[in-house]
Design an enzyme around this catalytic site. Structure first.
Site, PDB file in Angstrom:
ATOM      1  N   ASN A  56      52.978  35.316  79.851  1.00 19.46           N
ATOM      2  CA  ASN A  56      51.651  35.148  79.682  1.00 19.46           C
ATOM      3  C   ASN A  56      51.414  33.518  79.493  1.00 19.46           C
ATOM      4  OD1 ASN A  56      50.203  37.810  79.827  1.00 19.46           O
ATOM      5  ND2 ASN A  56      51.891  38.144  78.304  1.00 19.46           N
ATOM      6  N   THR A  57      50.600  33.119  80.541  1.00 17.48           N
ATOM      7  CA  THR A  57      50.220  31.700  80.314  1.00 17.48           C
ATOM      8  C   THR A  57      49.370  31.245  79.216  1.00 17.48           C
ATOM      9  OG1 THR A  57      48.793  31.718  82.136  1.00 17.48           O
ATOM     10  CG2 THR A  57      51.053  31.082  82.670  1.00 17.48           C
ATOM     11  N   ARG A  58      49.421  31.767  78.129  1.00 20.63           N
ATOM     12  CA  ARG A  58      48.392  31.719  76.902  1.00 20.63           C
ATOM     13  C   ARG A  58      49.092  32.318  75.475  1.00 20.63           C
ATOM     14  NH1 ARG A  58      47.122  37.233  75.737  1.00 20.63           N
ATOM     15  NH2 ARG A  58      47.587  38.572  77.617  1.00 20.63           N
ATOM     16  N   LEU A  59      48.592  32.088  74.587  1.00 23.10           N
ATOM     17  CA  LEU A  59      48.749  32.642  73.243  1.00 23.10           C
ATOM     18  C   LEU A  59      48.404  34.199  73.288  1.00 23.10           C
ATOM     19  CD1 LEU A  59      47.606  30.121  70.717  1.00 23.10           C
ATOM     20  CD2 LEU A  59      49.879  30.312  71.626  1.00 23.10           C
ATOM     21  N   GLN A  60      49.318  34.698  72.654  1.00 25.49           N
ATOM     22  CA  GLN A  60      49.143  36.377  72.483  1.00 25.49           C
ATOM     23  C   GLN A  60      48.330  36.651  71.191  1.00 25.49           C
ATOM     24  OE1 GLN A  60      49.892  37.824  75.289  1.00 25.49           O
ATOM     25  NE2 GLN A  60      51.726  38.896  74.827  1.00 25.49           N
TER      26      GLN A  60
END
Length: 484
Positions: A56-60
């Site tokens: 995932n190109t983001r924070l979880q």
């Protein structure tokens, strides 16, 4: 995802380093330069083997547990990267890992109804730490967008809060998580808090390294609230008799205008009248009696005394009355600013935080006991609904639809996305009448019986409330044949 933790409870250092290296190589392979999350699945049969799941190109959602064990503000770092800045730490060896952190996701949902999302107005919300201010001195953090008066609607994810805790060890962090969940106060929508507590307290979760993706498959009967011995799940867990009596007493305080009176004796002397409401609902020549109807169909028989106390009998008219006969409690006490103090049977003093509102002719009484002896036995939340006896029964029991097997109701609030049958169509039991969308999920609504569709109340794209009557199906045996 239900409960997340960091670091992994039983992962060797060498394997953790391999995870990190593979995650870094995955990001480099696609030229990714920012905060991201790479997920792997660990093979429990061969513990040194793991497999790529996704990136995932983001924070979880669970990034706070990483922040608490490393002391790194990942959101700040993400913004610094986007601004082209150099990070203050560039070597993995310089990232610390202190203690243990757990995060529980609190949802507006009903676990007993297959975790269906719920909507409604949150009329009381008091989390165990101040919201959105970071980690408290006790190691508790609350990330939420909800406050008292907020509406949980159908257009967004039903998550209410991320409850995060941190402590020196996993064992201490687990105890803190359970305590914080039991202290979490919310009223207005059903939640999964009781389910989360049961998961965190389960021996299969308490043991480090014993949790895997099959946890709920293995232990659902243990952690599902309202699960009976024969495997039947009840949507509501009944309050114990003492809680029903205290809930009835709170309703009596409201009816008699005694809310906010802290010192009952002093206030009674100040008013200097035997007719004031602080003396309870007494009658000349004897004690007054009042019957309060509870939402579960039973009654609370309340006998008043001149000192404002009551004998309250609960449990009458229950189906299992022979096995569980009615119980009478003597209760006296006060309630002011959501803080309630009662003395039960002249000796048992109980302190509670109590939130109360009247809606649709019912007093909704939510209670969070503070007494250690009750908390240690699992009594951390009680909910009792009592009919307002001052309203006419016609206002309490009105309904827009008659009861019957052919009534099709919305299992949850949502939008009608497809209707498969129209008025006059023949439908078989179990066929899909319509589809609903809510909170990123699609749900099928089945016909409860075989018969003919008599009415369809809504159209595609209509938004309906939980329990709304969607359609009526009349049994084939009840449909009169056409005249020949």
């Amino acid at each position: 995802k239900i409960i997340e933790e960091a670091p992994a409870s039983d992962l060797p250092t060498e394997l953790r380093e391999r995870f990190g290296e593979m995650g870094k190589r995955a990001a480099q392979a696609v030229g990714y330069y920012n905060a991201g999350t790479v997920e792997f699945l660990l093979d429990t049969q061969e513990p040194d083997q793991f497999y790529f799941c996704e990136m995932n190109t983001r924070l979880q959602v669970e990034h706070p547990i990483t922040e608490l064990v490393t002391g790194v503000d990942l959101v700040e770092w993400q913004l610094r990267i986007a601004a082209g800045e150099v990070l203050p730490i560039v070597n993995q060896e310089d990232i610390p890992c202190h203690g243990h952190a757990l995060e529980a996701r609190v949802y507006a949902e009903n676990p007993a109804r297959n975790f269906l999302p719920a909507t409604g107005t949150v009329w009381h919300h008091c989390p165990p730490a101040e919201s959105n201010t970071g980690t408290s001195s006790e190691g508790v953090r609350v990330d939420t967008g909800i406050q008292s008066g907020s509406e949980v609607g159908v257009y967004y994810d039903p998550m209410i809060c991320k409850l995060i805790v941190h402590d020196e060890t996993r064992e201490k962090a687990l105890k803190k998580l359970v305590t914080s969940l039991k202290e979490y106060q919310i009223a207005g929508v059903p939640t999964n808090i009781d389910f989360l507590i049961r998961c965190a307290e389960h021996e299969g979760f308490q043991k480090a390294g014993a949790v895997n993706t099959g946890f709920l498959d293995d232990y659902m009967d243990d952690v599902m609230p309202g699960m009976s011995d024969d495997g039947v799940v009840s949507e509501t867990v009944p309050a114990p008799p003492m809680a029903m009596a205290i809930g009835a007493f709170a309703s009596l305080l409201q009816l008699e205008g005694r809310m906010g009176v802290k010192d009952l004796e002093a206030e009674r002397r100040r008013r200097q009248s035997p007719w004031n409401s602080l003396s309870g609902s007494w009658a000349i020549g004897g004690n007054s009696r009042r019957e309060l109807k509870l939402a579960d169909g039973t009654s609370a028989l309340c006998t008043s005394y001149r000192d404002g106390s009551y004998d309250i009998q609960v449990g009458a008219e229950r189906e299992d009355e022979k096995e569980n006969p009615p119980v009478t409690f003597h209760i006296n006490g006060t309630m002011s600013s959501n803080q309630m103090e009662v003395v039960v049977n002249h000796s048992h003093r109980i302190f509670l935080t109590t939130a109360m509102q009247e809606k649709d002719g019912m007093f909704q009484v939510c209670m969070w006991p503070k007494s250690p002896e009750l908390l240690n036995t699992g009594s951390y939340f009680w909910e009792v609904s009592v009919e307002n006896p001052l309203l006419p029964s016609s206002m309490l029991h009105s309904s827009t639809a008659s009861s019957g097997q052919g009534i099709v109701k919305a299992p949850m609030p949502g939008k009608i996305s497809r209707i498969n049958f129209g008025v006059g169509d023949t439908v078989e039991e179990g066929e899909v009448l319509l589809l609903m969308e809510a909170m990123k999920m699609e749900h099928t609504v089945l016909s409860p019986i075989s018969g003919v569709v008599q009415s369809v109340s809504y159209q595609v794209n209509d938004v309906v409330a939980d329990g709304a009557v969607l359609a009526m199906v009349e049994s084939v045996d009840e449909v009169e044949p056409e005249a020949i």
